[in-house]
Design an enzyme around this catalytic site. Sequence first.
Site, PDB file in Angstrom:
ATOM      1  N   LEU A   1      -4.753  11.226  28.759  1.00 44.85           N
ATOM      2  CA  LEU A   1      -6.092  11.809  28.800  1.00 44.85           C
ATOM      3  C   LEU A   1      -6.303  12.919  27.783  1.00 44.85           C
ATOM      4  CD1 LEU A   1      -6.553  11.469  32.611  1.00 44.85           C
ATOM      5  CD2 LEU A   1      -8.058  10.498  30.879  1.00 44.85           C
TER       6      LEU A   1
ATOM      7  N   PHE B   1       1.635  13.144  34.688  1.00 41.74           N
ATOM      8  CA  PHE B   1       1.799  12.189  33.590  1.00 41.74           C
ATOM      9  C   PHE B   1       0.473  11.761  32.976  1.00 41.74           C
ATOM     10  CE2 PHE B   1       0.877   9.204  36.968  1.00 41.74           C
ATOM     11  CZ  PHE B   1       0.341   8.089  36.341  1.00 41.74           C
ATOM     12  N   LYS B   2      -0.624  11.944  33.702  1.00 42.59           N
ATOM     13  CA  LYS B   2      -1.928  11.534  33.181  1.00 42.59           C
ATOM     14  C   LYS B   2      -2.301  12.273  31.888  1.00 42.59           C
ATOM     15  CE  LYS B   2      -2.353   9.227  37.071  1.00 42.59           C
ATOM     16  NZ  LYS B   2      -3.370   9.292  38.082  1.00 42.59           N
ATOM     17  N   ASP B   3      -1.695  13.453  31.669  1.00 39.00           N
ATOM     18  CA  ASP B   3      -2.003  14.225  30.461  1.00 39.00           C
ATOM     19  C   ASP B   3      -1.633  13.466  29.184  1.00 39.00           C
ATOM     20  OD1 ASP B   3      -3.064  16.570  31.629  1.00 39.00           O
ATOM     21  OD2 ASP B   3      -1.048  17.307  32.069  1.00 39.00           O
TER      22      ASP B   3
ATOM     23  N   THR C   1      -5.627  12.211  38.098  1.00 40.99           N
ATOM     24  CA  THR C   1      -6.479  11.756  36.995  1.00 40.99           C
ATOM     25  C   THR C   1      -7.638  12.718  36.768  1.00 40.99           C
ATOM     26  OG1 THR C   1      -5.949   9.406  37.200  1.00 40.99           O
ATOM     27  CG2 THR C   1      -8.072   9.939  36.245  1.00 40.99           C
TER      28      THR C   1
END
Length: 466
Positions: A116, A111-113, A144
């Site tokens: 970021l 989900f960090k995509d 992350t």
Amino acid sequence: MRYISTRGEAPALGFEDVLLTGLATDGGLYVPESLPHFSLEEIRSWRGLSYSELAFKVMHPFVDDAVPADDFRKMLDETYAVFAHKAVAPLVQLDTNEWVMELFRGPTLAFKDFALQLLGRLLDYVLEKRKQHVVIMGATSGDTGSAAIEGCRRCEHVDIFILHPHQRVSEVQRRQMTTVQGDNIHNIAVRGNFDDCQRMVKESFGNQSFLGGKTQLAAVNSINWARIMAQIVYYFHASLALGGPDRSMAFSVPTGNFGDIFAGYLAKKMGLPISQLVIATNRNDILHRFMSGNKYEQHQLEHTLSPSMDIMVSSNFERLLFDLHGRDGLAVKNLLENAAKGPVSIEDYRWKHARKLFDSDAVDDKTTCDTIREIYEQNEYLLDPHTAIGVRAARNCRRDHAVPMITLGTAHPAKFPDAVAESGLSVKPPLPAHMADLFEREERYTVLDNNIAGVQEFIAKHWKNA
């Protein structure tokens, strides 16, 4: 849009400065001075928008005039075009009124995509405009780091230093970070745990003298407001897909650093009907112990099958405490100083106010594996261990079965084959095509002691213009 610190003593900043600053000078985290609020009619009008169009509606008030509207739209189109599913965050049904929102369709399968990929583009845009170079320093419990490297590796104006706990992330997670080639990319394996890495990052932001005044640090961890901002969007996305805003939603969120679930809290404050937010944790259950019993106390950090949640100091929890204390920065500062010495509680009425929205649960490794196996046997659908914790917590804490319950699917199961194997399933989750040769790629990383002076010395020697 102006941003203020959760500890009340740092100057208010605009979006550009908050993007580049990360931690406030008083040690606090930046939050908007006021939140945009959308009417049900306005939210309803967003039905049928693409993900990037919805992202523009939700996020542009936070960015304001820092990025012109047309440039921001283009940036968002490019950000979400790299996701492997046309819906960007597709919903999969598990049972009656029970869903998983797949947030792992980005390039690094986590989900960090969502944040970021956007953060890298925002940094490039602002730094090019300012003709400025920065050093990114971040800590990762697994996901992350790879998302930050992937999102920022093409940025011309940054050097990236990512700290991860040595031998405490999955092999796939490590290789996703350490096999990316680039003179501006540096992976540091710290002989310690994630909290040690996060502490070094925070202390380095507080005193950047080791850089000799030649550059400044920029944050990719969720202390950076832009990370939180981008995560708000998918709560609106899920709601609109399932009949919102004309019906309320409940969300279960696997969380360690509290950033992802704090974004859901903000979505509710911005006008989205949300009736329940479930904090789903593993054995490192400081958030569950607080939410269930009003006791905030650090225990020894334990290594689990869900390493991205092996966190005991949840940075973004400070942002919620700021609201619970009527945005009194001094009260938050005093509370956190006391929390560093021993257990603390907040006034009962403040805690009860939080409990109106939040529930919580802590799920051990055995129950995590049982859940992975159970969901696969029922649906032939494979969960990663973090999402499995979210599903189990959702089922344990659900208040109203008439309200759709959506668990945030935070990572692809291929990142955690050991957890899948331990669940007793013979199925082995394959890596997507773009990562099929991951185990053949050359790794590059440096192992350093759990010592901030040594880490800072390494960074000072290796950034581009050192």
